[in-house]
Design a protein around this motif. Structure first.
Motif, mmCIF file in Angstrom:
data_model
loop_
_atom_site.group_PDB
_atom_site.id
_atom_site.type_symbol
_atom_site.label_atom_id
_atom_site.label_comp_id
_atom_site.label_asym_id
_atom_site.label_seq_id
_atom_site.Cartn_x
_atom_site.Cartn_y
_atom_site.Cartn_z
ATOM 1 N N ILE A 112 32.109 35.818 48.491
ATOM 2 C CA ILE A 112 32.990 35.822 47.333
ATOM 3 C C ILE A 112 34.401 35.568 47.839
ATOM 4 O O ILE A 112 34.922 36.309 48.673
ATOM 5 N N PHE A 120 40.113 40.488 52.554
ATOM 6 C CA PHE A 120 38.687 40.483 52.901
ATOM 7 C C PHE A 120 38.297 39.114 53.451
ATOM 8 O O PHE A 120 37.603 39.016 54.469
ATOM 9 N N GLU A 121 38.767 38.053 52.826
ATOM 10 C CA GLU A 121 38.474 36.697 53.297
ATOM 11 C C GLU A 121 39.089 36.466 54.678
ATOM 12 O O GLU A 121 38.473 35.857 55.552
ATOM 13 N N VAL A 145 33.317 45.635 45.984
ATOM 14 C CA VAL A 145 32.734 44.427 46.569
ATOM 15 C C VAL A 145 31.226 44.415 46.311
ATOM 16 O O VAL A 145 30.664 43.394 45.895
ATOM 17 N N PHE A 186 41.109 40.803 47.992
ATOM 18 C CA PHE A 186 40.054 39.850 48.321
ATOM 19 C C PHE A 186 40.547 38.799 49.312
ATOM 20 O O PHE A 186 39.773 38.295 50.120
ATOM 21 N N GLN A 209 30.521 43.447 42.802
ATOM 22 C CA GLN A 209 30.625 42.015 42.582
ATOM 23 C C GLN A 209 29.438 41.264 43.174
ATOM 24 O O GLN A 209 28.883 40.373 42.539
ATOM 25 N N LEU A 210 29.054 41.625 44.383
ATOM 26 C CA LEU A 210 27.963 40.928 45.059
ATOM 27 C C LEU A 210 26.640 41.038 44.309
ATOM 28 O O LEU A 210 25.851 40.097 44.271
ATOM 29 N N ARG A 217 39.227 50.784 39.922
ATOM 30 C CA ARG A 217 39.325 49.362 39.577
ATOM 31 C C ARG A 217 40.489 49.129 38.609
ATOM 32 O O ARG A 217 41.254 48.183 38.740
ATOM 33 N N VAL A 221 38.252 36.941 42.943
ATOM 34 C CA VAL A 221 37.728 37.711 41.823
ATOM 35 C C VAL A 221 38.830 37.905 40.805
ATOM 36 O O VAL A 221 39.984 38.172 41.177
ATOM 37 N N ASN A 262 34.177 35.088 39.321
ATOM 38 C CA ASN A 262 34.079 35.069 40.773
ATOM 39 C C ASN A 262 34.053 33.640 41.271
ATOM 40 O O ASN A 262 33.391 32.792 40.690
#
Length: 155
Positions: free
Chosen positions: A149, A63-64, A3, A60, A6-7, A47, A152, A140
């Motif tokens: 995000i 995570f959301e 994460v 993800f 990506q950020l 990954r 992804v 993204n």
């Protein structure tokens, strides 16, 4: 760590350095001073395992969902961003590259698992702004209002 990668658009080596260097990054990944920070090779291997298991989108989504449960639901405009994650250039022979493109492990590579883990078999060359880059392309989907995000895709 993925994460954070990506950020902040970080490569594997850079995310390892930043987690070791920044206390806020260390806290985000819940690893303290007494814990071992995964190295760049471990991040790349993890990954790749997630990608092969086809679970990155699901993670993800979780995570959301977590963000929504914390009252941080992002509903603003969406930005699609494509970034390149650089990896070390591979020094393969033409025969090895033919085997890799055919989804086969070249002869002799399986005998050295540590060396095989350091190979980025799915990375490819991409041209961006007339400059050739070697690595993975990350797409993204970002909430423009909150900067979260949302999705992804790594290829």
């Amino acid at each position: 760590m993925l994460v954070l990668q990506q950020l902040f658009n970080l490569g594997d080596e850079e995310v390892e350095f930043q987690v070791n260097d920044r206390h806020s990054f260390e806290e985000f990944v819940h690893l303290g001073v007494m814990n071992d920070i995964p190295n760049a090779t471990t991040v790349a291997f993890f990954r790749e395992c997630l990608r092969k298991a086809n679970v990155i989108d699901e993670l993800f989504e979780m995570f959301e969902s977590y963000l929504r449960n914390q009252g941080l639901e992002a509903r603003g405009r969406q930005i699609i961003d494509a970034t390149l994650v650089p990896v070390p250039k591979q020094r393969n022979s033409r025969e090895d590259n033919k085997e890799i493109k055919a989804n086969r492990v070249p002869d002799g590579w399986s005998e050295s698992p540590k060396r095989l883990r350091q190979r980025y078999l799915d990375a490819c060359w991409v041209k961006k702004n007339d400059i050739n880059h070697y690595g993975y392309k990350n797409s993204n989907c970002i909430d423009a209002e909150h900067g979260f995000i949302r999705r992804v895709q790594c290829s």
